[in-house]
Design an enzyme around this catalytic site. Structure first.
Site, PDB file in Angstrom:
ATOM      1  N   ASP A  50       0.781  -1.192   0.048  1.00  0.00           N
ATOM      2  CA  ASP A  50      -0.114   0.011   0.161  1.00  0.00           C
ATOM      3  C   ASP A  50       0.885   1.348   0.216  1.00  0.00           C
ATOM      4  O   ASP A  50       1.441   1.703   1.161  1.00  0.00           O
ATOM      5  CB  ASP A  50      -0.867   0.211   1.229  1.00  0.00           C
ATOM      6  CG  ASP A  50      -1.982   1.063   1.133  1.00  0.00           C
ATOM      7  OD1 ASP A  50      -1.987   1.825   0.200  1.00  0.00           O
ATOM      8  OD2 ASP A  50      -2.838   1.146   2.069  1.00  0.00           O
ATOM      9  N   ASP A 255      -2.026   4.828  -5.608  1.00  0.00           N
ATOM     10  CA  ASP A 255      -2.415   4.134  -4.237  1.00  0.00           C
ATOM     11  C   ASP A 255      -2.663   2.686  -4.819  1.00  0.00           C
ATOM     12  O   ASP A 255      -3.672   2.343  -5.194  1.00  0.00           O
ATOM     13  CB  ASP A 255      -4.066   4.763  -4.043  1.00  0.00           C
ATOM     14  CG  ASP A 255      -4.092   4.083  -2.428  1.00  0.00           C
ATOM     15  OD1 ASP A 255      -3.226   3.201  -2.071  1.00  0.00           O
ATOM     16  OD2 ASP A 255      -5.280   4.504  -1.920  1.00  0.00           O
TER      17      ASP A 255
END
Length: 405
Positions: A50, A255
């Site tokens: 992430d 992201d």
């Protein structure tokens, strides 16, 4: 110095490189979830990569108040290795939390809430991360990470097949930042998410394997509170039609923690309107397919996303200058914003981002980063990308030093 993490897909038999691995998980809603295998202490854990998260954390038995079954056993924290509240990384983690920092506490509590309102609660601890370096040596480093003993929300669905989160943001607590602060790597990371769900990809940490040519570089924007990877975009178009008609300059946030891409409401609405032409070309909306908000049924058997290239146009993000000739562009081909559902339909992997982040930022998720090598150079404060088959790089591919802009 550098180390490399590899990407795999969970559905076929797992094949691991002799370094560190990353994989792809396809959930019930066909969401893409890329994760890596990390050796912490004496056990391996699967961590969801992430770039939008600061803290690396693993579900742990402290004891666990709320944990999913996970891919592996719960982590057991080592005695005497809890991070004290006075340590600098504790202060860093707690500076953006609702609860105030406790100077005299024996442990460092953390609480993270994600965009989907999922959350993780736990304490900071230390343990050895066993990292195979690119030169063949092994580094055993005590890394600060989270011991998560209370997870809530949709996150628990993800944790059925993984064990936690690998935080790759620019924050000081992130794994690459901790490695860079010790001189193990330069503060450069990259990832290559494979387009082929049966293929393999990789993560780069350090600059050694970053190509010296072929990458488009743009300045990295900085946020006063969030240590995320962003760039500025001046125009967005679908084919020849503009989606950002007001001419305002916006932001794009990279992201990997998001399966799909999100557009601000106005750009998303214009895109959906433009896609009405698809129905007249031989595809039919299938409202019974709940995989994503917009899915089309075809009158032919779908074998791959390339079958749809003739129906859809590319989406172009123009970076920097107003003038197309001198500006730099990130072009999302149809295969970069479409997925195939379990019903065999093609679905739009771009969603309305009105309630995501600040509502005005484009969130570039996994679906739009597949088939690209994307590099975040925190040393030169720039972001770069290039098309790639995401085959694990070899030394011989990168004989030229990485200095060009």
């Amino acid at each position: 110095m550098l180390f490399l993490l590899s990407l795999l897909l969970l559905t076929p038999p797992l094949r691991f490189f002799p370094l560190v691995e990353m994989s792809i998980l396809m959930g019930n809603n066909r969401a893409l979830l890329y994760f890596t295998r990390i050796l912490v202490g004496k056990h391996y854990f699967y961590l969801d990569i992430d770039t939008g998260s600061d803290l690396t954390w693993v579900q742990c038995d402290a004891p666990c108040r709320s944990c999913a079954k996970g891919a592996n056993q719960l982590y057991t924290p080592r005695k005497g290795m809890l991070v004290r509240s006075a340590e600098s990384l504790c202060v860093e983690v707690q500076k953006n939390q609702m609860t105030q920092h406790c100077e005299d506490c024996e442990q460092c509590d953390y609480e993270i809430e994600y965009a989907d309102l999922s959350s993780s609660l736990g304490v900071l601890t230390k343990d050895e991360f066993h990292i195979n370096l690119h030169n063949g040596s092994v580094a055993d480093l005590d890394i600060v990470f989270g011991c998560g003993y209370d997870q809530q929300g949709l996150l628990l669905n993800t944790l059925v097949k993984t064990d936690g989160i690998l935080g790759l943001s620019r924050a000081k607590i992130s794994l690459p930042s901790q490695l860079a602060s010790r001189g193990i790597i330069s503060n450069v990371i990259g990832h290559c998410l494979p387009s082929d769900l049966n293929g393999e990809g990789y993560i780069i940490m350090g600059s050694d394997l970053v190509p010296s040519h072929g990458i488009t570089w743009v300045p990295m924007l900085h946020h006063s509170h969030l240590e995320v990877y962003q760039m500025q975009v001046s125009k967005v178009s679908y084919g020849n039609g503009m989606l950002s008609s007001d001419g305002r300059v916006g932001k794009v946030l990279f992201d990997t923690g998001s399966s799909y891409t999100y557009f601000p409401n106005k750009a998303y609405s214009h895109l959906v309107k433009s896609l009405k032409e698809v129905s007249g070309l031989g595809l039919t909306l299938d409202e019974s397919d709940k995989t994503l908000p917009i899915c089309w049924r075809a009158d032919f058997v779908i074998s791959s996303l390339s079958d749809f290239k003739r129906f859809f146009r590319p989406i172009t993000l123009q970076i920097g200058s107003k003038w197309w000739i001198i500006s730099k562009k990130l072009v999302l081909q149809p295969e970069d914003h479409l997925i195939i559902s379990k019903k065999g339909n093609v679905c739009l992997g771009i969603l309305d981002g009105s309630s995501v982040h600040d509502g005005s930022t484009i969130i570039l998720g996994d679906v739009s980063m597949r088939g690209h090598l994307i590099v975040y150079d925190n040393v030169k404060r720039r972001i770069g990308w290039m098309r790639s088959d995401c085959v694990r790089p070899r030394d011989s591919d990168f004989n030229v030093p990485f200095f060009q802009g």
